[in-house]
Design an enzyme around this catalytic site. Sequence first.
Site, short mmCIF file in Angstrom:
data_model
loop_
_atom_site.label_atom_id
_atom_site.label_comp_id
_atom_site.label_asym_id
_atom_site.label_seq_id
_atom_site.Cartn_x
_atom_site.Cartn_y
_atom_site.Cartn_z
N ASN A 158 6.38 -1.18 2.57
CA ASN A 158 6.85 -0.05 3.38
C ASN A 158 7.51 -0.47 4.68
O ASN A 158 8.44 0.18 5.13
CB ASN A 158 5.67 0.87 3.68
CG ASN A 158 6.05 2.04 4.57
OD1 ASN A 158 6.90 2.85 4.18
ND2 ASN A 158 5.47 2.12 5.75
N GLN A 210 7.94 9.74 4.97
CA GLN A 210 8.58 8.67 4.21
C GLN A 210 9.68 7.94 4.96
O GLN A 210 10.05 6.83 4.57
CB GLN A 210 9.11 9.23 2.88
CG GLN A 210 7.93 9.79 2.05
CD GLN A 210 8.26 10.08 0.61
OE1 GLN A 210 9.38 10.50 0.31
NE2 GLN A 210 7.31 9.84 -0.28
N ASP A 262 10.21 0.68 9.66
CA ASP A 262 10.18 1.29 8.33
C ASP A 262 11.37 0.87 7.46
O ASP A 262 12.50 1.31 7.69
CB ASP A 262 10.15 2.82 8.50
CG ASP A 262 9.64 3.50 7.25
OD1 ASP A 262 8.46 3.30 6.92
OD2 ASP A 262 10.43 4.21 6.59
N ASP A 309 0.40 -1.13 -0.44
CA ASP A 309 -0.01 -0.52 0.82
C ASP A 309 0.94 0.63 1.18
O ASP A 309 2.16 0.51 1.00
CB ASP A 309 0.04 -1.60 1.91
CG ASP A 309 -0.43 -1.10 3.26
OD1 ASP A 309 -1.65 -0.95 3.43
OD2 ASP A 309 0.42 -0.87 4.15
N HIS A 312 4.19 6.45 1.85
CA HIS A 312 5.26 6.43 2.85
C HIS A 312 6.59 5.93 2.28
O HIS A 312 7.53 5.66 3.02
CB HIS A 312 4.81 5.61 4.06
CG HIS A 312 3.57 6.18 4.68
ND1 HIS A 312 3.61 7.17 5.62
CD2 HIS A 312 2.26 5.95 4.44
CE1 HIS A 312 2.38 7.51 5.96
NE2 HIS A 312 1.53 6.79 5.25
N GLU A 330 -1.72 2.79 -2.76
CA GLU A 330 -2.52 3.47 -1.74
C GLU A 330 -1.84 4.78 -1.36
O GLU A 330 -0.86 4.79 -0.61
CB GLU A 330 -2.68 2.58 -0.50
CG GLU A 330 -3.70 3.18 0.46
CD GLU A 330 -3.32 3.12 1.92
OE1 GLU A 330 -4.16 3.44 2.76
OE2 GLU A 330 -2.16 2.76 2.24
N ASN A 337 -13.33 1.74 1.37
CA ASN A 337 -12.32 0.69 1.43
C ASN A 337 -12.27 0.15 2.86
O ASN A 337 -13.03 0.58 3.73
CB ASN A 337 -10.96 1.18 0.92
CG ASN A 337 -10.16 1.97 1.95
OD1 ASN A 337 -10.67 2.36 3.00
ND2 ASN A 337 -8.91 2.20 1.66
N ARG A 351 -13.45 -0.62 -8.05
CA ARG A 351 -13.32 -1.69 -7.06
C ARG A 351 -14.52 -1.64 -6.11
O ARG A 351 -14.86 -0.58 -5.60
CB ARG A 351 -12.04 -1.52 -6.25
CG ARG A 351 -11.85 -2.59 -5.17
CD ARG A 351 -10.60 -2.35 -4.35
NE ARG A 351 -10.68 -1.11 -3.59
CZ ARG A 351 -9.63 -0.52 -3.01
NH1 ARG A 351 -8.42 -1.04 -3.10
NH2 ARG A 351 -9.80 0.62 -2.34
C1 QV4 Z 1 0.08 1.77 18.27
C2 QV4 Z 1 -0.15 3.29 18.45
C3 QV4 Z 1 0.92 4.08 17.73
C4 QV4 Z 1 2.29 3.65 18.25
C5 QV4 Z 1 2.44 2.14 18.07
C6 QV4 Z 1 3.79 1.65 18.55
O1 QV4 Z 1 -1.44 3.64 17.91
O2 QV4 Z 1 0.75 5.47 17.92
O3 QV4 Z 1 3.28 4.31 17.50
O4 QV4 Z 1 1.37 1.44 18.71
O5 QV4 Z 1 3.75 1.05 19.75
C7 QV4 Z 1 -2.20 -1.34 14.62
C8 QV4 Z 1 -2.94 -0.65 15.75
C9 QV4 Z 1 -2.20 0.61 16.18
C10 QV4 Z 1 -0.77 0.26 16.59
C11 QV4 Z 1 -0.10 -0.44 15.40
C12 QV4 Z 1 1.30 -0.89 15.72
O6 QV4 Z 1 -4.26 -0.33 15.33
O7 QV4 Z 1 -2.88 1.22 17.26
O8 QV4 Z 1 -0.06 1.45 16.87
O9 QV4 Z 1 -0.88 -1.59 15.01
O10 QV4 Z 1 1.28 -1.88 16.68
C13 QV4 Z 1 -3.72 -1.20 9.54
C14 QV4 Z 1 -4.65 -0.63 10.62
C15 QV4 Z 1 -3.88 -0.05 11.77
C16 QV4 Z 1 -2.90 -1.07 12.31
C17 QV4 Z 1 -1.96 -1.41 11.17
C18 QV4 Z 1 -0.89 -2.40 11.55
O11 QV4 Z 1 -5.46 0.37 10.03
O12 QV4 Z 1 -4.80 0.30 12.80
O13 QV4 Z 1 -2.20 -0.52 13.42
O14 QV4 Z 1 -2.73 -2.02 10.11
O15 QV4 Z 1 -1.44 -3.56 12.04
C19 QV4 Z 1 -2.47 6.54 6.87
C20 QV4 Z 1 -1.51 5.96 5.84
C21 QV4 Z 1 -2.13 4.81 5.08
C22 QV4 Z 1 -2.75 3.78 6.02
C23 QV4 Z 1 -3.74 4.50 6.93
C24 QV4 Z 1 -4.37 3.56 7.93
O16 QV4 Z 1 -1.07 6.95 4.94
O17 QV4 Z 1 -1.14 4.21 4.30
O18 QV4 Z 1 -3.07 5.54 7.65
N1 QV4 Z 1 -3.39 2.69 5.31
C25 QV4 Z 1 -2.71 1.39 5.07
C26 QV4 Z 1 -3.67 0.23 5.18
C27 QV4 Z 1 -4.08 0.02 6.61
C28 QV4 Z 1 -2.87 -0.41 7.41
C29 QV4 Z 1 -1.63 0.27 7.02
C30 QV4 Z 1 -1.57 1.14 5.96
C31 QV4 Z 1 -0.41 -0.16 7.66
O19 QV4 Z 1 -4.75 0.41 4.31
O20 QV4 Z 1 -5.11 -0.93 6.73
O21 QV4 Z 1 -3.12 -0.14 8.81
O22 QV4 Z 1 0.02 -1.30 6.91
O23 QV4 Z 1 -3.46 7.27 6.24
#
Ligand code: QV4
Length: 474
Positions: free
Chosen positions: A98, A149, A158, A188, A192, A225, A288, A323
């Site tokens: 994504n 998306q 994105d 993942d 989106h 996911e 998870n 899982r």
């Molecule tokens: C921060 C702010 C944002 C801001 C951004 C930009 O919170 O509002 O826009 O800065 O400056 C980390 C930080 C997060 C930060 C981001 C970007 O925690 O605070 O944003 O980095 O710097 C994992 C973690 C996230 C992490 C992300 C990237 O959970 O905390 O973000 O990795 O490192 C939805 C989706 C679903 C998603 C779920 C979490 O539909 O798809 O949210 N799940 C998957 C994974 C998950 C992963 C991601 C997606 C992203 O299972 O583990 O997020 O790849 O439900």
Amino acid sequence: QHNPHWWGNRNTIVHLFEWKWSDIAQECESFLGPRGFAGVQVSPVNENIIAAGRPWWERYQPISYKLTTRSGNEEEFGDMVRRCNDVGVRIYVDVLLNHMSGDFDGVAVGTAGTEAEPRKKSFPGIPYTAQDFHPTCEITDWNDRFQVQQCELVGLKDLDQSSDWVRSKLIEFLDHLIELGVAGFRVDAAKHMASEDLEYIYSSLSNLNIDHGFPHNSRPFIFQEVIDHGHETVSRDEYKDLGAVTEFRFSEEIGNAFRGNNALKWLQSWGTGWGFLPSGQALTFVDNHDNQRDAGAVLNYKSPRQYKMATAFHLAYPYGISRVMSSFAFDDHDTPPPQDAQERIISPEFDEDGACVNGWICEHRWRQIYAMVGFKNAVRDTEITGWWDNGDNQISFCRGNKGFLAFNNNLYDLSQDLDTCLPAGTYCDVISGSLIDGSCTGKSVTVNDNGYGYIHIGSDDFDGVLALHVDAKV
Ligand code: QV4
């Protein structure tokens, strides 16, 4: 692409979250293969940014498709895949199609030494430039398809998967992993991405590598996911025919039930009766790596008694592609995996019972959990029969005439004769003990000629579940 390509009678995938490749190779040979696990979901394999304090989530911010992370390099990855396949354990990779990383001040240097300027959407290691991405916007309305998306999930740049260049790079990356012998992918943030774009990508992938024991023309297993609690604009139904989909309602409802918010008797209609996806399209789990960190109904290792009961039910009830989560200890969302002073991930260490001791939780090494992996293998191809309940939180059921389960989540004892559907004999409860050299270290149950046995689960017993099966006959 719903077939996980399991070996023989195997049934269960374990997510070895943040483990190193060399440790997984060893685990396949010494534990997972012998215990009948079917496969491992591994953490993202490609290069990521380095975030301060090394939170686990830095691995969800890619900067190139070089296979070097804190889990190891390409050579170690390839060695792991071969060794696991050799003992009948499949590898599934968590892949980020994504997005790339989020903003980073100045030039970011990744885990393989590659430089990138995420703010400019410049990733020369691939290469991607700004034109390969959707214009920056924020997701504020999760029921707006365009935003979900085409805007940025938590600010992660994105990718535009409708572009030929992006598609070709993603396919090349996935094909490289297939060449190395993996059996499939966890996609993942699938929600989106437009399902048409994913369909194009999945159908363009190579067949699995026959040199790793896959039959000719085997298609990679895909599980996507997609978080869909119902009533979402972008729904699981758009993805379920392309590959399996993570069934988050399963995780939430099983947590509710074993936390006592919903009587266990209602589990009789578990599965599609609860509005879940058809069994062959559902990737199921108690927790998870994301939702185990959220407060709410979902159970995790911190409530071990309920967690083990929920896992036993998960693995005993014939629904979904199962899982099991294997975690590291955490206090909050950002806790890094066990690491040393140089921020290198450390290997798990085991005590004399085989339990992990140094910050790794290793739920998959809890007897009550790996025993249920064995149970699921032993009762394969049988149906649920002989359901019994007390009208509340005591239930039991059979898996044909091969296995029997009973649960007590009431505050009083379960003590009575129940139909186990098993052939006469004495069986070892694989939850309270193990069958070792023909004798049982836990509770034993004697089944009479009518299939009945006396079942006792005290309300203060260490575990609230009892499991018998034909491969653990004393
Ligand atoms: C921060 C702010 C944002 C801001 C951004 C930009 O919170 O509002 O826009 O800065 O400056 C980390 C930080 C997060 C930060 C981001 C970007 O925690 O605070 O944003 O980095 O710097 C994992 C973690 C996230 C992490 C992300 C990237 O959970 O905390 O973000 O990795 O490192 C939805 C989706 C679903 C998603 C779920 C979490 O539909 O798809 O949210 N799940 C998957 C994974 C998950 C992963 C991601 C997606 C992203 O299972 O583990 O997020 O790849 O439900």
